[in-house]
Design a protein around this motif. Sequence first.
Motif, short mmCIF file in Angstrom:
data_model
loop_
_atom_site.label_atom_id
_atom_site.label_comp_id
_atom_site.label_asym_id
_atom_site.label_seq_id
_atom_site.Cartn_x
_atom_site.Cartn_y
_atom_site.Cartn_z
N UNK A 82 60.27 59.58 59.16
CA UNK A 82 60.04 60.03 57.79
C UNK A 82 61.35 60.50 57.16
N UNK A 83 61.67 59.95 55.98
CA UNK A 83 62.83 60.40 55.22
C UNK A 83 64.15 59.78 55.59
N UNK A 84 64.15 58.71 56.37
CA UNK A 84 65.39 58.01 56.75
C UNK A 84 65.26 56.56 56.28
N UNK A 85 65.95 56.23 55.20
CA UNK A 85 65.73 54.95 54.51
C UNK A 85 67.06 54.24 54.25
N UNK A 86 67.06 52.93 54.48
CA UNK A 86 68.17 52.06 54.13
C UNK A 86 67.61 51.04 53.16
N UNK A 87 68.13 51.04 51.93
CA UNK A 87 67.57 50.19 50.87
C UNK A 87 68.69 49.51 50.12
N UNK A 88 68.52 48.22 49.84
CA UNK A 88 69.51 47.46 49.06
C UNK A 88 68.80 46.78 47.91
N UNK A 177 70.40 63.48 60.91
CA UNK A 177 71.81 63.08 60.86
C UNK A 177 72.09 61.90 61.77
N UNK A 178 71.43 61.83 62.91
CA UNK A 178 71.66 60.71 63.84
C UNK A 178 71.24 59.38 63.20
N UNK A 179 70.13 59.40 62.44
CA UNK A 179 69.69 58.18 61.74
C UNK A 179 70.66 57.84 60.61
N UNK A 180 71.14 58.87 59.92
CA UNK A 180 72.13 58.66 58.87
C UNK A 180 73.37 57.99 59.41
N UNK A 181 73.84 58.45 60.57
CA UNK A 181 75.03 57.86 61.18
C UNK A 181 74.77 56.40 61.53
N UNK A 182 73.61 56.10 62.07
CA UNK A 182 73.28 54.71 62.43
C UNK A 182 73.33 53.80 61.20
N UNK A 183 72.72 54.27 60.10
CA UNK A 183 72.70 53.45 58.88
C UNK A 183 74.09 53.31 58.30
N UNK A 184 74.86 54.40 58.26
CA UNK A 184 76.22 54.34 57.71
C UNK A 184 77.11 53.45 58.57
N UNK A 185 76.97 53.52 59.89
CA UNK A 185 77.75 52.62 60.76
C UNK A 185 77.40 51.16 60.49
N UNK A 186 76.10 50.88 60.34
CA UNK A 186 75.68 49.50 60.05
C UNK A 186 76.28 49.02 58.73
N UNK A 187 76.22 49.85 57.72
CA UNK A 187 76.75 49.51 56.40
C UNK A 187 78.27 49.33 56.46
N UNK A 188 78.96 50.26 57.08
CA UNK A 188 80.43 50.20 57.11
C UNK A 188 80.95 49.05 57.96
N UNK A 189 80.13 48.53 58.85
CA UNK A 189 80.51 47.37 59.65
C UNK A 189 80.00 46.06 59.08
N UNK A 190 79.32 46.12 57.95
CA UNK A 190 78.80 44.89 57.34
C UNK A 190 79.95 44.12 56.68
N UNK A 191 79.72 42.85 56.41
CA UNK A 191 80.77 41.99 55.89
C UNK A 191 80.28 41.20 54.67
#
Length: 194
Positions: A82-88, A177-191
């Motif tokens: 709940x409350x951890x979302x990745x949206x584009x 915060x752990x979910x936030x880090x996972x999403x940010x890492x995925x985003x920052x490693x995207x191409x």
Amino acid sequence: MKILQYLLAILLLQNCYSQINPKKEVYIKDFKWSITVPENFETVSPEDWKKMQNKGEKAIEDTFGQDIVNQSKTIFVFKSGQGNVLEANYQPFDISVDGDYLESWNLVNDALYETFKTQLPKAKIVRKNSVEKIDNLEFNVHTMEITMPNNLVMTTIMYSRLFGKREFTLSVIYIAKSKGKMMLDAWRNSTFGK
């Protein structure tokens, strides 16, 4: 409207029907964009996301007393707990019609902040704007840290930039915060392909 995506994150604290996905690679041809979605994130169905959009639109309309027109097209929505979302998403933006992009971006951020202040009057909200490079492309970044009266903290980070006549936005919203880090890492490693 970008305000809508953030308000939807609050509404996603409620249950949504979804499907659990293993870590998976997503390629979006329109932007030549590849991202690996973290493991155990669930796909939010278009029907459930639309319900959340309707609630978010109502919150914005109640705050500003006027109807909004949402032209955004959802690329994907994933959540974990709940409350951890990745949206584009993306929406049309033509500077010859819509005006200066950065001015518009700042107005949206101000309206977003005012909406949260109105909808959550007892919350403490800290916000900042910055610029960050993802795969050598500059993105405007709007970050808000929203502390609820019960000390629950929700962080929202919106990355936006123009691709021709389309505004691309990726939102990372999290309580864990752990979910936030996972999403940010995925985003920052995207191409993004050239």
